[in-house]
Design a protein around this motif. Structure first.
Motif, short mmCIF file in Angstrom:
data_model
loop_
_atom_site.label_atom_id
_atom_site.label_comp_id
_atom_site.label_asym_id
_atom_site.label_seq_id
_atom_site.Cartn_x
_atom_site.Cartn_y
_atom_site.Cartn_z
N THR A 100 -4.96 1.62 8.51
CA THR A 100 -5.16 0.85 6.33
C THR A 100 -4.10 1.15 5.69
N LEU A 101 -3.73 -0.58 5.78
CA LEU A 101 -2.51 -0.51 4.38
C LEU A 101 -2.50 0.37 3.17
N ILE A 102 -1.86 1.29 2.80
CA ILE A 102 -1.56 1.83 1.24
C ILE A 102 -0.99 1.13 0.67
N GLY A 103 -0.50 0.67 -1.13
CA GLY A 103 0.91 0.50 -1.37
C GLY A 103 0.60 -1.28 -0.74
N LYS A 104 2.10 -2.04 -1.77
CA LYS A 104 1.85 -3.16 -1.24
C LYS A 104 2.62 -3.68 -0.60
N ARG A 127 -1.85 4.10 7.10
CA ARG A 127 -3.01 5.98 7.63
C ARG A 127 -3.82 5.15 8.76
N LYS A 128 -4.57 6.22 9.79
CA LYS A 128 -5.11 5.97 10.24
C LYS A 128 -6.74 5.97 9.74
N THR A 129 -7.12 4.75 10.64
CA THR A 129 -8.46 4.30 9.69
C THR A 129 -8.98 5.28 10.18
N GLY A 130 -9.79 6.16 9.00
CA GLY A 130 -10.90 6.96 9.69
C GLY A 130 -12.06 7.24 9.15
N LYS A 131 -12.54 8.00 8.71
CA LYS A 131 -14.33 8.38 8.00
C LYS A 131 -13.29 7.75 6.46
N GLN A 132 -14.66 7.01 6.09
CA GLN A 132 -13.65 6.81 4.00
C GLN A 132 -15.29 6.43 3.54
N SER A 145 -10.39 8.99 -12.23
CA SER A 145 -8.64 8.90 -12.10
C SER A 145 -8.41 8.22 -10.67
N GLY A 146 -9.11 7.47 -9.79
CA GLY A 146 -8.93 7.16 -8.41
C GLY A 146 -8.70 5.82 -8.37
N GLN A 147 -7.05 5.24 -8.00
CA GLN A 147 -6.86 3.70 -8.38
C GLN A 147 -6.25 3.94 -6.56
N ALA A 148 -6.98 4.14 -5.70
CA ALA A 148 -6.76 3.21 -4.47
C ALA A 148 -7.51 3.05 -4.05
N HIS A 149 -7.27 1.48 -2.76
CA HIS A 149 -8.94 0.70 -2.36
C HIS A 149 -9.25 1.54 -1.04
N VAL A 150 -8.20 2.54 -1.01
CA VAL A 150 -9.44 3.31 0.26
C VAL A 150 -9.53 4.87 0.29
#
Length: 187
Positions: A100-104, A127-132, A145-150
């Motif tokens: 999974t892409l993390i960042g722009k 990052r390795k796509t694992g349990k999300q 405060s969560g700003q991530a997409h994953v």
């Protein structure tokens, strides 16, 4: 009668500022956005033998280059036009299957000093796509405060109450949640 050097040449992708073309005068050169000046930025009308002419050579306006964008583990970038990276070039990153892409995902070549190129931001990571976990649930009269997409297992999200509101315990304390697979939001 004053002697004239004539109209000086204008560089490709650049311009000149001329006040006049007579003996002793000067012209200044500059480049368009995205180009850097190679050579002297000024020439003078001076005596050369039995005539007058502009000193030196016409400078060159060269594309501002960037180094190749950074490679990322478990991913790649694609550019649409070239392998030369110059001002305005953009690349889009994507991750290999299972990551999974993390960042722009998009960065572009820009400049701060009008001479050297640099990328608009850091490369993303894969990052390795694992349990999300699902996106953290919203709470009434509060936020998280969560700003991530994953949100991977182990990600922390902090909940807080809006001004004027307190939690059921009567405090305005913050909640730090470790597992985001909650049946309902904290109160």
């Amino acid at each position: 009668m004053k002697k004239s050097c004539g109209t000086p040449e204008e560089p490709s992708n650049g311009r000149i500022i001329v006040t006049d073309a007579f003996l002793g005068s000067a012209v200044n050169y500059s480049c368009n956005e995205g180009y850097r000046l190679i050579g002297k930025d000024q020439r003078r009308c001076e005596i050369s033998g039995k005539t007058v002419r502009w000193s030196g050579d016409v400078p060159i306006c060269q594309n501002i280059p960037c180094l190749p964008p950074p490679d990322i583990p478990h991913g790649s970038y694609s550019d649409t036009f070239t392998s030369d990276f110059v001002y305005g070039s953009a690349v889009t990153y994507k991750c290999d299957k299972g990551y999974t892409l993390i960042g722009k995902d998009l960065i572009y070549c820009t400049t701060k000093d009008k001479k050297n190129g640099e990328w608009s931001g850091p490369a993303p990571e894969c990052r390795k796509t694992g349990k999300q976990c699902s996106y953290p649930p919203a709470i009434t009269n509060g936020k998280h405060s969560g700003q991530a997409h994953v949100f991977a297992i182990g990600t922390s999200v902090t909940y807080s109450c809006d001004p004027g509101y307190t939690d059921r315990k009567g405090t305005d304390s913050l909640y730090s949640i470790r597992s985001l697979d909650l049946p309902h939001p904290p109160l």
